[in-house]
Write a protein that holds these residues in place. Sequence first.
Motif, PDB file in Angstrom:
ATOM      1  N   SER A 160      39.060  35.337  37.323  1.00 25.39           N
ATOM      2  CA  SER A 160      38.781  34.692  38.348  1.00 25.39           C
ATOM      3  C   SER A 160      39.551  35.680  39.687  1.00 25.39           C
ATOM      4  O   SER A 160      39.367  35.230  40.848  1.00 25.39           O
ATOM      5  CB  SER A 160      39.131  33.135  38.333  1.00 25.39           C
ATOM      6  OG  SER A 160      40.477  33.206  38.374  1.00 25.39           O
ATOM      7  N   THR A 203      36.599  38.455  44.248  1.00 26.75           N
ATOM      8  CA  THR A 203      35.462  37.515  44.682  1.00 26.75           C
ATOM      9  C   THR A 203      34.408  37.649  43.709  1.00 26.75           C
ATOM     10  O   THR A 203      34.381  38.480  42.844  1.00 26.75           O
ATOM     11  CB  THR A 203      34.791  38.160  46.185  1.00 26.75           C
ATOM     12  OG1 THR A 203      34.393  39.516  45.859  1.00 26.75           O
ATOM     13  CG2 THR A 203      35.708  38.385  47.156  1.00 26.75           C
ATOM     14  N   ASN A 204      33.332  36.757  43.847  1.00 27.85           N
ATOM     15  CA  ASN A 204      32.320  36.582  42.634  1.00 27.85           C
ATOM     16  C   ASN A 204      31.591  37.767  42.766  1.00 27.85           C
ATOM     17  O   ASN A 204      31.307  38.634  41.753  1.00 27.85           O
ATOM     18  CB  ASN A 204      31.535  35.212  43.120  1.00 27.85           C
ATOM     19  CG  ASN A 204      32.174  34.199  42.674  1.00 27.85           C
ATOM     20  OD1 ASN A 204      32.992  34.094  42.171  1.00 27.85           O
ATOM     21  ND2 ASN A 204      31.674  33.085  43.383  1.00 27.85           N
ATOM     22  N   HIS A 248      32.763  40.426  31.237  1.00 23.60           N
ATOM     23  CA  HIS A 248      33.374  39.638  31.779  1.00 23.60           C
ATOM     24  C   HIS A 248      34.521  39.925  32.382  1.00 23.60           C
ATOM     25  O   HIS A 248      35.038  40.993  32.069  1.00 23.60           O
ATOM     26  CB  HIS A 248      33.638  38.540  30.456  1.00 23.60           C
ATOM     27  CG  HIS A 248      32.450  38.091  29.732  1.00 23.60           C
ATOM     28  ND1 HIS A 248      31.672  37.096  30.098  1.00 23.60           N
ATOM     29  CD2 HIS A 248      31.899  38.554  28.405  1.00 23.60           C
ATOM     30  CE1 HIS A 248      30.463  36.639  28.984  1.00 23.60           C
ATOM     31  NE2 HIS A 248      30.704  37.997  28.037  1.00 23.60           N
ATOM     32  N   ASN A 274      33.394  40.779  41.070  1.00 28.00           N
ATOM     33  CA  ASN A 274      33.503  40.632  39.720  1.00 28.00           C
ATOM     34  C   ASN A 274      32.243  40.723  38.861  1.00 28.00           C
ATOM     35  O   ASN A 274      32.166  41.534  37.793  1.00 28.00           O
ATOM     36  CB  ASN A 274      34.145  39.399  39.429  1.00 28.00           C
ATOM     37  CG  ASN A 274      35.703  38.982  39.673  1.00 28.00           C
ATOM     38  OD1 ASN A 274      36.408  40.068  39.770  1.00 28.00           O
ATOM     39  ND2 ASN A 274      36.223  38.004  39.691  1.00 28.00           N
ATOM     40  N   ASP A 275      31.170  40.404  39.467  1.00 29.37           N
ATOM     41  CA  ASP A 275      29.903  40.595  38.868  1.00 29.37           C
ATOM     42  C   ASP A 275      29.498  42.096  38.748  1.00 29.37           C
ATOM     43  O   ASP A 275      29.197  42.719  37.687  1.00 29.37           O
ATOM     44  CB  ASP A 275      28.824  40.030  39.667  1.00 29.37           C
ATOM     45  CG  ASP A 275      28.710  38.511  39.753  1.00 29.37           C
ATOM     46  OD1 ASP A 275      29.234  38.028  38.779  1.00 29.37           O
ATOM     47  OD2 ASP A 275      28.242  37.913  40.599  1.00 29.37           O
ATOM     48  N   GLY A 291      30.419  38.406  35.039  1.00 28.89           N
ATOM     49  CA  GLY A 291      31.580  38.052  36.167  1.00 28.89           C
ATOM     50  C   GLY A 291      32.476  37.347  35.680  1.00 28.89           C
ATOM     51  O   GLY A 291      32.984  37.290  34.336  1.00 28.89           O
ATOM     52  N   GLU A 292      32.865  36.213  36.188  1.00 28.65           N
ATOM     53  CA  GLU A 292      33.737  35.120  36.099  1.00 28.65           C
ATOM     54  C   GLU A 292      32.902  34.117  35.478  1.00 28.65           C
ATOM     55  O   GLU A 292      33.938  33.037  35.248  1.00 28.65           O
ATOM     56  CB  GLU A 292      34.726  35.001  36.977  1.00 28.65           C
ATOM     57  CG  GLU A 292      33.921  34.327  38.269  1.00 28.65           C
ATOM     58  CD  GLU A 292      34.940  34.373  39.568  1.00 28.65           C
ATOM     59  OE1 GLU A 292      35.517  33.224  39.779  1.00 28.65           O
ATOM     60  OE2 GLU A 292      35.323  35.489  40.046  1.00 28.65           O
ATOM     61  N   THR A 293      31.850  33.954  35.216  1.00 33.60           N
ATOM     62  CA  THR A 293      30.987  32.585  35.168  1.00 33.60           C
ATOM     63  C   THR A 293      31.326  31.893  33.696  1.00 33.60           C
ATOM     64  O   THR A 293      30.837  31.006  33.425  1.00 33.60           O
ATOM     65  CB  THR A 293      29.808  32.744  35.355  1.00 33.60           C
ATOM     66  OG1 THR A 293      29.253  33.897  34.489  1.00 33.60           O
ATOM     67  CG2 THR A 293      29.691  33.426  36.833  1.00 33.60           C
TER      68      THR A 293
END
Length: 387
Positions: free
Chosen positions: A318, A321-322, A315, A325-326, A356-358
């Motif tokens: 934020s 970018t998505n 993990h 981070n993924d 990621g950041e989800t």
Amino acid sequence: MKNSSKLAALIALACATMMSTASAQDMAPQAPVQAQATVNPDWANTAWYMGAGVGRTRADIYNNDLANRMSAAGAPLTSFNADNRDTGYKLFVGKKFNRYIGVELGYFDLGDFSFDAGSTAGRNLRGETDFRGVNLDLVGTLPLTERLSLLARAGVQYAKARTSYSGNFLNAVSNPNPPNEGRRHAKIGVGAEFKLSEALALRAEVERYRVTDAVYNNGDVDMASVSLVYKFGRPAKVAYVAPAPAPIAEAPAPVAAPVAPAPEPVPTSEKVSIAAEALFDFDKSIVKPEGKAALDEFMAKLQGMNTEVMIAVGHTDSVGTNAYNDKLSMRRADAVKAYMVSKGLDPARLYTEGKGETQPVADNATAEGRAKNRRVTIEVVGTRTAK
């Protein structure tokens, strides 16, 4: 390079000071503390910093005003050659208010510029001007990843012009050696910053300075520069120290007892979350020595369990970018798997995922919340002998 030796020495001294300070902090002895007290890179969002830069400058001055002056003096301009490029320097200190806004105070030397103008009847005029001054800017930062950010600045600068004239048509100007004149103008710029470490960064910028020379010719000087930036107050690095094992009491002499049937295995599911700072350096996916110690302790707790499947999930917070981070969360989960396999774990029993950041567990608006969200979770499903 014109009139630059003293300022070049200052630039070199400032860079050497920043590099030696950073090295001294890296080599300082660290006090052992618990794993949750590792370095948090968010300290830099409110840090003081200093920097030094060098770059190429280009001036756009003289042409229109000079043509008007010579025509008014009875000698229309017939030729004009300008040396409008030089090397510029800057030194600056700044303060970050938060991750997006800061203020910066600086000193700059934009270099020396000259021209040769010709007129009718062999008349000529040569001028030389250099610009030096100070500036105060508001600097905005837009993070793209944990290391790369965009910069934009706007502020005010006070530039002093030193101008001299020579040739056989000096009556085109009121004073061949006018006094040094200072003028206040606006200043803007854009650029990018890349963090080489938590404390040291590299900047590339393009800035525009509005200037006025000593006889009131107006123009602009653009500077494209590269700067080294050092942030003060970095927390000391700390090492992970595994908790000491509990003392084992001496067992009493065995007493004969009826043999009980072996207990039936019962299904067990265990889940553990390990902070990313305990496992990896800032923006890295290579397991640190203290991270390996944490994973060794976790694997020791699995003794006596018949594991069926294990899932390591990475993990991030934020920042960035998505897509970035993924990939970062997946690289960290894969690094955990690689280390555990090197310690004898069957690779077929451990799966990896990157979220990621989800799936935050805390508020990403605060430094403390982002630190909690940077983590790796490991879930184990298996059977353990009932006690």
